[in-house]
Design an enzyme around this catalytic site. Structure first.
Site, mmCIF file in Angstrom:
data_model
loop_
_atom_site.group_PDB
_atom_site.id
_atom_site.type_symbol
_atom_site.label_atom_id
_atom_site.label_comp_id
_atom_site.label_asym_id
_atom_site.label_seq_id
_atom_site.Cartn_x
_atom_site.Cartn_y
_atom_site.Cartn_z
ATOM 1 N N TYR A 104 0.740 -1.227 -0.150
ATOM 2 C CA TYR A 104 0.037 -0.011 -0.012
ATOM 3 C C TYR A 104 0.873 1.230 -0.011
ATOM 4 C CZ TYR A 104 -4.074 3.060 1.167
ATOM 5 O OH TYR A 104 -4.727 4.016 0.936
ATOM 6 N N PHE B 177 -6.866 20.629 -24.337
ATOM 7 C CA PHE B 177 -7.718 19.157 -24.825
ATOM 8 C C PHE B 177 -9.239 19.471 -23.907
ATOM 9 C CE2 PHE B 177 -8.624 14.906 -23.405
ATOM 10 C CZ PHE B 177 -8.691 14.367 -24.764
ATOM 11 N N ASP B 178 -9.998 18.612 -24.431
ATOM 12 C CA ASP B 178 -11.486 19.032 -23.969
ATOM 13 C C ASP B 178 -11.610 18.755 -22.162
ATOM 14 O OD1 ASP B 178 -11.378 16.294 -24.285
ATOM 15 O OD2 ASP B 178 -12.827 16.186 -25.642
ATOM 16 N N ASP C 245 1.154 19.704 -21.061
ATOM 17 C CA ASP C 245 0.290 18.821 -20.923
ATOM 18 C C ASP C 245 0.980 17.743 -21.870
ATOM 19 O OD1 ASP C 245 -1.970 16.806 -21.799
ATOM 20 O OD2 ASP C 245 -3.446 18.368 -21.890
ATOM 21 N N ALA D 286 1.156 14.415 -22.834
ATOM 22 C CA ALA D 286 0.599 13.040 -23.147
ATOM 23 C C ALA D 286 1.405 12.479 -24.248
ATOM 24 C CB ALA D 286 -0.965 12.866 -23.742
ATOM 25 N N LYS E 295 -1.231 7.264 -23.748
ATOM 26 C CA LYS E 295 -0.619 7.738 -24.955
ATOM 27 C C LYS E 295 0.682 7.309 -24.993
ATOM 28 C CE LYS E 295 -4.647 10.195 -24.849
ATOM 29 N NZ LYS E 295 -5.053 11.184 -23.894
ATOM 30 N N HIS F 140 -22.062 13.841 -27.806
ATOM 31 C CA HIS F 140 -21.597 12.822 -29.054
ATOM 32 C C HIS F 140 -21.618 11.358 -28.413
ATOM 33 C CE1 HIS F 140 -18.191 14.618 -26.799
ATOM 34 N NE2 HIS F 140 -17.654 13.432 -26.835
HETATM 35 C C1 LIG Z 1 -6.037 12.106 -23.370
HETATM 36 C C2 LIG Z 1 -5.574 13.322 -23.001
HETATM 37 C C3 LIG Z 1 -5.870 13.906 -21.800
HETATM 38 C C4 LIG Z 1 -6.776 13.273 -20.688
HETATM 39 O O1 LIG Z 1 -6.104 11.958 -20.079
HETATM 40 P P1 LIG Z 1 -7.085 10.914 -19.762
HETATM 41 O O2 LIG Z 1 -6.007 9.698 -19.690
HETATM 42 O O3 LIG Z 1 -7.991 10.369 -21.009
HETATM 43 O O4 LIG Z 1 -7.918 11.169 -18.712
HETATM 44 C C5 LIG Z 1 -5.246 15.109 -21.360
HETATM 45 N N1 LIG Z 1 -4.622 15.997 -22.410
HETATM 46 C C6 LIG Z 1 -4.239 15.345 -23.713
HETATM 47 C C7 LIG Z 1 -3.655 16.294 -24.630
HETATM 48 C C8 LIG Z 1 -4.915 14.261 -23.928
HETATM 49 O O5 LIG Z 1 -4.631 13.553 -25.069
#
Ligand SMILES: *Cc1c(COP(=O)(O)O)cnc(C)c1O
Length: 463
Positions: free
Chosen positions: A77, A129-130, A220, A222, A263, A455
């Site tokens: 843990y 990103f959304d 950000d 990813a 990603k 969507h």
């Molecule tokens: C996928 C993504 C996120 C969000 O991450 P999740 O793992 O889906 O919660 C944030 N920013 C970017 C650029 C992404 O591609």
């Protein structure tokens, strides 16, 4: 003989050790599946899809080393060895003082913005990103997109269309005041802008604008490895640099980052948050315990952290990145050859077809992207995703109609290490037939929709 002959074929730099069957359906079956799903591809079961290009998030294949790492997972843990291995890899390559695991990217965003944002604050980014935008707006702060103009023009072939416009950034700081800007983000690569990279020069310039005002820079990150490889290919200064060195250099300009490991982490679930600020890290860990878990596992199993530690290194291997970008480019270039208008140049993880130009006879109010997406499934069992007015259309103020999205795109996202070239060739063969039939496509009508994020669940009928 030179030891590196220049053969043109870029091969998949792996062999296949474990397989998952996919099923070819008949057109009749697909017609029924679509009817039952109310023409919404999010409602289609995965076993009814042949080639699934819905997203590159968490859909990739792990390597044998990652599967082996799963077995090493230490499920203690607190203070698990898995965390130590994961933390060491992130610190080595990203160089931040604090590494906080989360179950996925948006959890890292939620924690970061809960701690740094006050109502009325403004957070600039190239393009949010959304989930990033939603987490900022949830704190009653404002998310500003400041990508360069070329980044909004599908036909522009600018090599770094993810760059942030530093003049717009300066103007924003002037307008709202630095104290209203808790941090500035750069999304690498710029997912919502077509997976386009940000140059090292731009990262430097953005940092130079922020520094005198004491505004932190966050990535950000990813798709940090894809971004680094684009820098190697397109920014002459870095031609002879290794990818890990470029990553380290990129990160050296930042004060922290949020990462969706689904990603470039090469795992199916995971994320993390980094910072150099001790006080901030403490506040973030306090929140983490409330919503995600103890700071040495953060909503993940020990084995997930071990698989991620391996994935973060594998993703920076040049053979992998060369194949990755070649696969995307191959799809993009051949779609262009067929006649498809796509967002140029091909980005890192996906190709975006401009459905508005392809189907000029279908107005945005009849959702050309959704229509094209339906046709790809109907013709060949290929699942894509509409990124247009179904996703981003807004009710008009007078209540009689809708304000359409800026673009009507269909995204073909490529899961990592998952498909072979013959799968892509099949997609292209289907795409050719869809292209030839394009004038026969009709729009769609929404028959039922939820109040937000429609969507995912909206229902449609063909016109
Ligand atoms: C996928 C993504 C996120 C969000 O991450 P999740 O793992 O889906 O919660 C944030 N920013 C970017 C650029 C992404 O591609």
């Amino acid at each position: 003989m030179p030891d590196k002959p220049h053969y043109r074929t870029v091969i998949e730099p792996f062999i296949i050790k474990s397989v998952q069957p996919i099923r070819l359906t008949t057109r009749e079956q697909r017609e029924r599946v679509l009817r039952e799903a109310r023409y919404n591809l999010f409602r289609v079961r995965s076993q009814d899809v042949l080639i699934d290009l819905l997203t590159d998030s968490g859909t990739g294949a792990m390597s044998s080393e990652q599967w082996a790492a799963l077995m090493r997972g230490d499920e203690a843990y607190a203070g698990s060895q898995s965390f130590q291995r994961f933390e060491a890899v992130v610190k080595k390559h990203f160089g931040f003082r604090h590494v906080i695991p989360t179950h996925q990217g948006r959890a890292a965003e939620r924690i970061l913005f809960s701690v740094v944002c006050k109502p009325g604050d403004v957070v600039p980014n190239n393009t949010h990103f959304d989930t990033t935008r939603a987490n900022i707006e949830f704190q009653q702060a404002v998310a500003e997109d400041l990508v360069i103009e070329e980044g909004k023009d599908p036909t522009s072939r600018h090599p770094f269309k993810g760059n942030l416009d530093t003049e717009k950034l300066k103007a924003l700081i002037q307008r709202v005041g630095a104290e209203k800007i808790p941090l500035c983000m750069l999304t690498i690569t710029n997912n919502s802008g077509g997976g386009q990279p940000v140059s090292m020069a731009n990262i430097r310039e953005v940092k130079a604008v922020l520094e005198p005002h004491g505004i932190p820079l966050y990535f950000d990150a990813a798709r940090f490895a894809e971004n680094a490889y684009f820098i190697k290919l397109r920014e002459p200064e870095f031609r002879d640099w290794s990818v890990p060195d470029i990553v380290r250099k990129m990160m050296s300009y930042a004060d922290g980052c949020t990462v969706s490991a689904k990603k470039d982490g090469l795992v199916n679930i995971g994320g993390f948050l980094c910072t150099n600020d001790d006080l901030l890290a403490q506040q973030e860990k306090d929140l983490l315990i409330l919503t995600e878990g103890f700071p040495t596992y953060g909503g993940l199993a020990g084995r997930d952290l071990d698989a991620l530690a391996v994935g973060l290194e594998e993703v920076m291997e040049e053979d992998y990145l060369k194949y990755r970008l070649a696969e995307t480019r191959y799809l993009g270039d051949h779609l262009t050859e067929i006649g498809y208008p796509i967002v140029q140049p091909p980005g890192g993880h996906a190709i975006y077809i401009d459905a508005k130009s392809l189907l000029p006879h279908i107005p945005p109010s009849h959702y050309p992207g959704q229509s094209l997406s339906i046709e790809f499934y109907l013709e060949g069992g290929i699942r894509t995703v509409e990124i247009g007015s179904v996703m981003f259309g807004k009710p008009s103020p007078d209540g009689t109609g809708e304000i359409p999205a800026a673009m009507e795109l269909v995204r073909l996202a490529l899961p990592r290490r998952t498909h072979t070239q013959s799968h892509i060739d099949y997609v292209l063969e289907v795409a050719r037939v869809v292209y030839e039939n394009r004038e026969r496509l009709r729009g769609v009508r929404i028959t039922r929709q939820p109040p937000f994020l429609r969507h995912f669940t909206a229902e449609f009928e063909l016109m």
